[in-house]
Design a protein around this motif. Structure first.
Motif, short mmCIF file in Angstrom:
data_model
loop_
_atom_site.label_atom_id
_atom_site.label_comp_id
_atom_site.label_asym_id
_atom_site.label_seq_id
_atom_site.Cartn_x
_atom_site.Cartn_y
_atom_site.Cartn_z
N ASN B 41 0.81 -1.22 0.00
CA ASN B 41 0.00 0.00 0.00
C ASN B 41 0.84 1.27 0.00
OD1 ASN B 41 1.01 -0.09 2.53
ND2 ASN B 41 -0.97 0.03 3.59
N ASP B 62 -0.74 -1.02 -6.54
CA ASP B 62 -1.40 0.01 -7.34
C ASP B 62 -0.53 0.27 -8.56
OD1 ASP B 62 -3.64 0.52 -5.73
OD2 ASP B 62 -2.39 1.64 -4.34
N PHE B 74 3.05 11.29 -15.51
CA PHE B 74 2.05 10.76 -14.58
C PHE B 74 2.72 10.46 -13.23
CE2 PHE B 74 -0.27 9.89 -18.50
CZ PHE B 74 -1.59 9.98 -18.13
N GLY B 77 3.23 13.44 -11.08
CA GLY B 77 2.01 13.83 -10.38
C GLY B 77 1.76 12.98 -9.15
N VAL B 78 1.93 11.67 -9.31
CA VAL B 78 1.70 10.75 -8.19
C VAL B 78 2.67 11.08 -7.05
CG1 VAL B 78 1.84 8.35 -7.44
CG2 VAL B 78 0.84 8.88 -9.66
N ALA B 81 2.09 14.54 -5.32
CA ALA B 81 0.88 14.59 -4.51
C ALA B 81 1.00 13.71 -3.27
CB ALA B 81 -0.33 14.16 -5.34
N LEU B 85 4.60 7.76 -1.07
CA LEU B 85 4.51 6.55 -1.90
C LEU B 85 5.84 6.33 -2.61
CD1 LEU B 85 1.00 7.02 -3.58
CD2 LEU B 85 1.56 5.57 -1.65
N GLY C 66 -2.19 11.74 -12.62
CA GLY C 66 -1.42 10.98 -11.64
C GLY C 66 -1.75 11.42 -10.22
N ALA C 67 -1.81 12.74 -10.02
CA ALA C 67 -2.12 13.25 -8.69
C ALA C 67 -3.54 12.89 -8.29
CB ALA C 67 -1.92 14.76 -8.65
N THR C 70 -4.04 9.68 -6.57
CA THR C 70 -3.66 9.54 -5.17
C THR C 70 -4.77 10.08 -4.27
OG1 THR C 70 -2.63 11.72 -5.00
CG2 THR C 70 -1.25 9.94 -5.79
N THR C 72 -5.95 13.15 -4.48
CA THR C 72 -5.81 14.60 -4.34
C THR C 72 -6.70 15.27 -5.38
OG1 THR C 72 -3.51 14.21 -3.78
CG2 THR C 72 -4.11 16.47 -4.33
N PRO C 213 -8.26 5.39 -4.06
CA PRO C 213 -7.02 6.01 -4.53
C PRO C 213 -5.80 5.16 -4.22
CG PRO C 213 -7.84 7.13 -2.57
CD PRO C 213 -8.88 6.12 -2.96
N PHE C 214 -4.69 5.49 -4.88
CA PHE C 214 -3.43 4.78 -4.65
C PHE C 214 -3.03 4.93 -3.20
CE2 PHE C 214 -1.74 5.24 -9.28
CZ PHE C 214 -2.69 4.34 -9.69
N GLY C 215 -2.50 3.86 -2.66
CA GLY C 215 -2.06 3.89 -1.28
C GLY C 215 -3.13 3.42 -0.32
N SER C 216 -4.33 3.09 -0.85
CA SER C 216 -5.38 2.62 0.06
C SER C 216 -5.35 1.11 0.21
CB SER C 216 -6.75 3.10 -0.42
OG SER C 216 -7.00 2.65 -1.72
#
Lengths: 90, 262, 366
Positions: B41, B62, B74, B77-78, B81, B85, C66-67, C70, C72, C213-216
């Motif tokens: 995660n 993910d 992309f 951005g990840v 934000a 991660l 991408g954001a 997550t 956001t 979202p990613f990270g969940s």
């Protein structure tokens, strides 16, 4: 420990044949049901990992299962060795 | 198999051709992820389009399979934000050097904290073997039927010049060294770029008399030279065989990085 | 309570985004939208957000998507040339059902065109610009206040339907300065969470899947390839593609009554202006100087999905007049939904219709 090749994943590229330092993997000769010639194992008990992994507690060589692009090679645990009588005929 | 916990086993076997090096690179990456002890995660795999970019689809985490060439944008951005991660980008030579060249140099310049693994098979594999910016001069492909007339990009040197904190190059034959390089890249804050020369017997080898998988591996092995040896030969003024490419660690430094976990 | 300000349209858009909880802006400078990026660059770091000036518009929208994955709230702002560059990734956002907001401060085109002049030339591009079938939501403000209000609304619609939502403003509204009120707080609708046990792209009755979202920890595979409910690529099965794309289109189109946003004036009129964006201000001026119950006005604040039922609000209509700052784009949509004549009043070059121009055409058609 025992070396196994997952026939459902192997695509017969023979990279394992190329890298195994003990020549355990040999090019196969028979097509399986998926139309792939899967390598055959020649006396796999010679593999260092099979023999010594438990003793050292880490992967010792592992080139074959590292390079296998199809994630088809692994080691599985064997049943504990059971001593049995061998009749020797003279 | 390496790191069975990290594979979407319901999707295997994957779509790669027999003898393709991309599967090996996935193994090495996941071995490095396991060594890092990252959790599912907190890890995101990003990719663009091409053979290499199908990789995240086989990894149980993910994953963002994006448009052609834009993977790094992309991923930027990840990472910005959610700096907590861990971002790993799989990309190919066409994806990274051709359509995504601009994003590549800018991600290096920003020194975004991510690990980028480029599976460089020197050809557009997914579309059937067209010449890419890394196809060596003189090599044959479906769009260079008389031999490529263009000089090729050296992606690792490009990353060094653009400012990446960690740059290494290995081949898909050097699995142990590659795994170590990816691990080091993941440990290094900032942009870590690992170029992997992979064999593509189906599309590159077919047109270049390397149709057999061992021939292609032999080609990679035979032309790879450790960067230290290369530098020594240069220093001694000795000849360097044609077609040689350097392998090893090409840069490790500590420029200020963006997106590092606070 | 609210705070009254004298503000520029672009700044109001940025304030609206911040009020709506936007915490990521990826952009690239382009006239006439740059003030949005400038305001965000100044304000976002102070509220714990991220501003980044990307290397081009392709990268801007990519970083925004991408954001957004997550969790956001993310947006970008651009104008015509940049909007054209974003098209592929807007299609990607539609395919992957990414909630994000794209602001287009339209300028004269095609190509570089008139960077400092207004136009409404991207109204069909914002609906059909990316390849393949998909559906988006597009809002058209006509004042600085609406730049704020509709930006907030765009974020909420994006989250509610998980679509890229477009704020289709233009140079006139973007660079206009007028009085506006910033409310103390605005309603923020988060995306519905992905229910435990549901597949990542398994939608309920409204066609909108829950968002993880990613990270969940749900290990979601997001791909622009045709995918099944698990998110896994399935590119050859005709049924899988039909099921996915039909859902992407219908989830928005079937909600068009629910989300419709338009203003009706004089519903009994026989001559009806249909407008969106700043031409509505000229029509309002005409109606102010010619107080006449026989002149009606339908002003659309949300143009896509097109609310064709709004045209039925004028049962006595004999003719529809449609001033637009283009060669006639949305007029086609009106024409295909009514039997009465629909007169296009196109104007390009960067200036609004004058009231006198509209009056002349109005007199000719009644």
């Amino acid at each position: 420990m025992k070396l196994v090749i997952d026939e459902d994943r192997c695509k017969g590229c023979n990279l394992c044949v190329l890298v195994c330092p003990y020549a355990i993997f040999q090019e196969g000769s028979e097509l399986n049901s998926r139309g792939v010639v899967v390598p055959v194992l020649d006396r796999p008990e010679r593999c260092t990992n099979c023999r010594l992994q438990h003793l050292y507690g880490r992967v010792l060589c592992g080139l074959c299962h590292m390079i296998c692009p199809d994630q088809a090679i692994s080691w599985i645990e064997e049943k504990p060795f059971e001593p049995h009588r061998v009749e020797v005929e003279f | 198999m390496i790191a069975p916990d990290w594979f979407r086993e319901d999707r295997l076997p994957h779509i790669y051709c027999a003898g393709c090096g991309n599967g090996t690179v996935i193994n090495c990456t996941l071995a490095a992820v396991e060594e890092m002890g990252w959790k599912r995660n907190e890890t995101v795999f990003v990719s663009g389009i091409g053979c290499s970019s199908r990789a995240p689809g086989y990894i149980l985490a993910d994953s963002l399979h994006t448009t052609h060439g834009r993977a790094l944008a992309f991923a930027t951005g990840v990472k910005l934000a959610r700096p907590d991660l861990n971002v790993v980008v799989f990309t190919g030579d066409g994806d990274l050097a051709a359509i995504g060249g601009n994003h590549f140099i800018h991600a290096c310049r920003r020194n975004m904290d991510m690990t980028v693994i480029c599976m460089n098979n020197q050809i557009y594999g997914m579309t059937g073997g067209q010449g890419s910016p890394t196809t060596p001069q003189g090599a044959f492909s479906t769009t260079t039927p008389y031999g490529s007339s263009e000089p090729a990009f050296d992606l690792a040197e490009l990353a060094v010049a653009a400012g990446a904190n960690y740059v290494a190059r290995w081949t898909s034959y050097h699995v142990k060294e590659l795994t170590k390089a990816i691990t080091t890249g993941m440990q290094t804050p900032g942009f870590a770029f690992i170029e992997v020369r992979t064999q593509c017997p189906t599309n590159f080898g077919r047109h270049n008399k390397l149709r057999q998988i061992p021939d292609m591996i032999e080609y990679l092995r035979g032309h790879a030279m450790h960067v230290k040896k290369y530098d020594r030969l240069l220093e001694e003024g000795k000849p360097i065989p044609e077609g040689t490419f350097t392998v090893g660690e090409l840069a490790r430094r500590n420029r200020p990085a963006m997106g590092v976990r606070r | 309570m609210s705070r009254v300000e004298f503000m520029q349209g672009n700044a109001a858009c940025a304030e609206g985004a911040l009020a709506a909880g936007c915490r990521f802006f990826g952009g690239y400078p382009i006239t006439p939208s740059t003030e949005i990026a400038e305001t965000m660059a100044r304000r976002l770091p102070k509220v714990g957000g991220v501003f980044i000036s990307m290397e081009d518009e392709l990268a801007s929208i990519a970083a925004v998507i991408g954001a957004a994955w997550t969790g956001t709230r993310a947006m970008t702002a651009t104008s015509g040339p940049g909007f054209s560059l974003m098209m592929e990734n807007i299609g990607y956002a539609a395919m992957t059902e990414t909630p994000c907001v794209i602001v287009n401060i339209q300028r004269g085109g095609p190509s570089t065109g008139q960077p400092t002049r207004a136009a409404q030339g991207d109204m069909l591009q914002c609906r059909f610009g990316s390849h393949g079938d998909y559906s988006t939501i597009a809002l058209t403000p006509n004042s600085v206040q609406e730049m704020f209000d509709l930006t907030v609304k765009a974020f909420n619609l994006a989250n509610r339907f998980r679509v890229p939502t477009l704020l289709m403003s233009d140079e006139i509204v973007g660079h206009m300065r007028e009085r506006m009120a910033i409310p103390d707080s605005v309603d923020i609708i988060p995306p519905a969470p992905l229910a435990e046990g549901s597949l990542p792209f398994e939608a309920g009755d409204d066609g909108v899947p829950g968002f993880a979202p990613f990270g969940s920890g749900r290990s979601i595979h997001v791909t622009g390839l045709t995918h099944d409910e698990r998110g896994y690529p399935d590119t050859t099965d005709p049924e899988a593609h039909d099921r996915l794309v039909r859902r992407l289109v219908t989830k928005v189109e079937s909600a068009r009554r629910e989300i419709a946003d338009y203003v009706v004036t004089n519903p009994d009129a026989e001559t009806v202006f249909v407008t969106y964006g700043p031409p509505s201000r000229t029509v309002e001026q005409v109606m102010h100087t010619h107080p006449d119950d026989d002149i009606g006005h339908l002003r659309l604040r949300l143009v896509w999905p097109f609310p064709e039922f709004a045209l039925q609000e004028f049962p006595n209509a004999k003719v529809f007049l449609m001033p637009e700052l283009n060669m006639g784009q949305m007029v086609r949509e009106v024409q295909r939904h009514v039997d009465q004549p629909v007169i296009s009043i196109p104007k390009i070059g960067g200036e609004l219709h004058t009231p006198a121009e509209l009056v002349r055409i109005l007199e000719a058609h009644r």
